[in-house]
Scaffold this motif. Structure first.
Motif, short mmCIF file in Angstrom:
data_model
loop_
_atom_site.label_atom_id
_atom_site.label_comp_id
_atom_site.label_asym_id
_atom_site.label_seq_id
_atom_site.Cartn_x
_atom_site.Cartn_y
_atom_site.Cartn_z
N MET A 173 180.33 -27.55 -6.57
CA MET A 173 181.50 -27.30 -6.14
C MET A 173 181.35 -26.03 -5.30
SD MET A 173 183.49 -29.27 -7.60
CE MET A 173 182.32 -30.57 -7.83
N LEU A 176 180.40 -27.57 -1.95
CA LEU A 176 181.59 -28.10 -0.99
C LEU A 176 182.78 -27.10 -0.36
CD1 LEU A 176 182.44 -31.04 -3.56
CD2 LEU A 176 181.16 -31.47 -1.25
N THR A 179 180.92 -25.59 2.84
CA THR A 179 181.17 -26.46 3.99
C THR A 179 182.49 -26.32 4.47
OG1 THR A 179 179.29 -28.07 2.63
CG2 THR A 179 180.68 -28.78 4.56
N ILE A 180 183.42 -26.45 3.57
CA ILE A 180 184.74 -26.58 4.10
C ILE A 180 185.11 -25.34 4.83
CG2 ILE A 180 187.29 -26.11 3.20
CD1 ILE A 180 186.28 -28.17 0.80
N LEU A 230 191.60 -32.47 4.01
CA LEU A 230 190.00 -32.71 3.76
C LEU A 230 189.59 -33.72 4.85
CD1 LEU A 230 189.54 -32.43 0.03
CD2 LEU A 230 188.58 -30.71 1.56
N LYS A 234 184.29 -38.54 1.16
CA LYS A 234 183.68 -38.11 -0.30
C LYS A 234 184.22 -37.02 -0.77
CE LYS A 234 180.26 -39.62 -2.88
NZ LYS A 234 179.82 -40.85 -3.20
N THR A 235 184.62 -35.87 -0.12
CA THR A 235 185.09 -34.79 -0.60
C THR A 235 186.48 -34.91 -0.93
OG1 THR A 235 183.84 -33.50 0.72
CG2 THR A 235 185.14 -32.17 -0.28
N GLU A 237 187.57 -37.67 -2.17
CA GLU A 237 187.62 -38.48 -3.52
C GLU A 237 187.21 -37.57 -4.69
OE1 GLU A 237 184.81 -42.29 -4.84
OE2 GLU A 237 184.77 -41.72 -2.73
N ILE A 238 186.23 -36.64 -4.34
CA ILE A 238 186.11 -35.57 -5.53
C ILE A 238 187.29 -34.78 -5.80
CG2 ILE A 238 184.66 -33.54 -6.29
CD1 ILE A 238 182.30 -34.75 -4.65
N TYR A 239 188.16 -34.26 -4.93
CA TYR A 239 189.41 -33.52 -5.01
C TYR A 239 190.17 -34.25 -6.01
CZ TYR A 239 193.27 -30.46 -4.30
OH TYR A 239 194.13 -29.61 -4.23
N LEU A 241 189.47 -37.01 -8.06
CA LEU A 241 189.13 -37.22 -9.35
C LEU A 241 189.14 -36.10 -10.30
CD1 LEU A 241 187.94 -39.82 -10.90
CD2 LEU A 241 185.83 -38.76 -10.30
N ILE A 242 188.78 -35.22 -9.76
CA ILE A 242 188.84 -34.05 -10.80
C ILE A 242 190.27 -33.44 -10.79
CG2 ILE A 242 188.22 -31.41 -10.92
CD1 ILE A 242 185.43 -32.06 -9.31
N PHE B 165 188.10 -25.77 -5.14
CA PHE B 165 186.78 -25.94 -5.49
C PHE B 165 186.07 -25.21 -6.23
CE2 PHE B 165 187.63 -29.46 -2.28
CZ PHE B 165 186.74 -30.74 -2.98
N PHE B 169 188.14 -26.16 -9.88
CA PHE B 169 187.47 -27.37 -9.95
C PHE B 169 186.02 -26.87 -11.08
CE2 PHE B 169 188.69 -30.17 -6.57
CZ PHE B 169 189.90 -30.42 -6.98
N LEU B 241 180.03 -39.51 -9.66
CA LEU B 241 180.56 -39.13 -8.29
C LEU B 241 180.07 -37.84 -7.67
CD1 LEU B 241 182.58 -40.03 -6.28
CD2 LEU B 241 184.48 -38.66 -7.01
N LYS B 249 174.01 -34.87 -0.30
CA LYS B 249 173.77 -33.79 0.47
C LYS B 249 172.51 -33.40 0.80
CE LYS B 249 176.61 -29.83 1.02
NZ LYS B 249 177.74 -29.34 1.09
#
Lengths: 251, 251
Positions: A173, A176, A179-180, A230, A234-235, A237-239, A241-242, B165, B169, B241, B249
């Motif tokens: 987390m 990610l 990276t953002i 975003l 993939k990020t 999708e993670i956002y 789902l969580i 995140f 998260f 996921l 990564k």
């Protein structure tokens, strides 16, 4: 002084070896598939090195600390007594039942060779095939750490999975987030007080009671807006789902 | 002494109000939709309370600190100058452009009313519609915190997403770990040294370089085994996921 042969030279073997030496144990030999790696660790531990599993020195204990995927095949090549492994996810069944004494010595921590840590604060989870050997392992554990517990293979497996959520996934987390922020030229360090406060709250509280943020508040417009903002699929999708998982937990 | 009207009585409004009062500002009035909530906070801040948006007292600054989903509708009901909001995800466009001075004062932190925190370590992100008002907000910020930065609406939006995140998260990962452990009668506190070490590593390193665990090692057998050992379908999905995301990564 007890003599130990350390089979492995990775992150766990390195920190465990250092803690053993610092607490008066003698590492008689370090094995690694790559002799070069065995050499590096042996030097740190004032020990000797080998890459031959069939030619290990005699010792009081043998500690197998290799990658989970290699553990079974390494142990199959050994015919040793007083043998222990350090894996969270593998049970006692990996050992040859003909051995008199075998067990698990699982330090619950995230280890990087290059990063120092206070091993005495690392919980050690012990399991053995008999009570006498269990007490020997507890004894070693208590010499290295303030927190030693006995735990069975099933519990240890669940503990290891929980540790993956609490450490590896948490760290991802942060990755990610990094990276953002990098894409917007913002320093990740700005998040550190927030991250520290998130952890401080855990000391006295059940984490689900401490949950904050848009998903906790079921702020669906904000959530959708964030997903739209975003750039990485993939990020996103993670956002999603969580956030859903947080919303379900708070229903 | 500057007078402030605080519009909102939630977690952010509470901690911000306390910090303002502790640093010599006067909170002249607290508004909340629920008068009871305004009363509770007004008492803590030695202030007065109201639930009427059209009847606010005169002040030097108006701070709107309400849920993101309510922010627009609250601001639309106000016709005020020197007005700021505290939201990470909403930009300057929410304000009436006829106001002379408006801005954002976003404290980057996770706030719970019941939990004390050191506000001076909380970064404050400032944005304003003009340089003079920006410097007034920077001035307030510097009175409350050691770390004040100016940041535009786009950056703040990305910062807010990154914070979700890194904090929300992450906390949910702890929640899932807690649930897994509870089913096996293991105390969550056993994970705290691991969690602390995960955070310590962030101070000096890029988190992706610090990644450890089965997904980092691409230990697919371990990963599959863990998924099989999770009793909850949604938790399985999250495990899968995030592990995939870590593996990608590290390709």
């Amino acid at each position: 002084m007890k003599n130990i042969v350390l089979i492995g030279s990775g992150n766990v073997a390195t920190h465990l070896g250092l803690s053993l030496v610092n607490n008066g144990y003698n590492i008689k030999q370090v094995w690694s598939k790559q002799l070069k790696n065995a050499d590096i660790l042996a030097k740190k531990l004032d020990s000797t090195s080998t890459d031959a599993l069939n030619n290990l020195k005699n010792a009081d204990f043998y500690i197998v600390s290799v990658k989970d995927d290699a553990l079974e095949s390494v142990i199959k090549q050994l015919n040793l007594n007083n043998i222990i492994h350090t894996s969270g996810s593998i049970g006692l069944e990996v050992f040859n039942e003909k051995s008199e004494n075998y067990g698990v010595f699982y330090p619950l921590q995230t280890f990087n060779k290059e990063i120092n840590l206070n091993f005495s604060k690392t919980p050690i989870c012990i399991e053995a095939n008999n009570k006498l050997f269990e007490s020997e392992l507890l004894n070693i554990g208590n010499n290295l750490s303030d927190k030693v517990v006995t735990i069975n293979s099933n519990q240890r497996k669940q503990l290891h999975i929980a540790a993956i959520f609490a450490c590896n996934f948490t760290n991802h987390m942060f990755s990610l987030a990094y990276t953002i922020l990098a894409k917007s030229y913002i320093d990740f360090k700005l998040l550190l007080p927030l991250i520290n406060q998130t952890i401080i709250k855990l000391n006295k509280n059940n984490p689900s009671q401490m949950q904050t943020g848009p998903a906790k508040r079921k702020a669906k417009k904000v959530i959708q807006n964030h997903i739209n903002n975003l750039s990485d699929k993939k990020t996103q999708e993670i956002y999603k789902l969580i956030s859903n998982s947080i919303m379900e937990k708070n229903e």
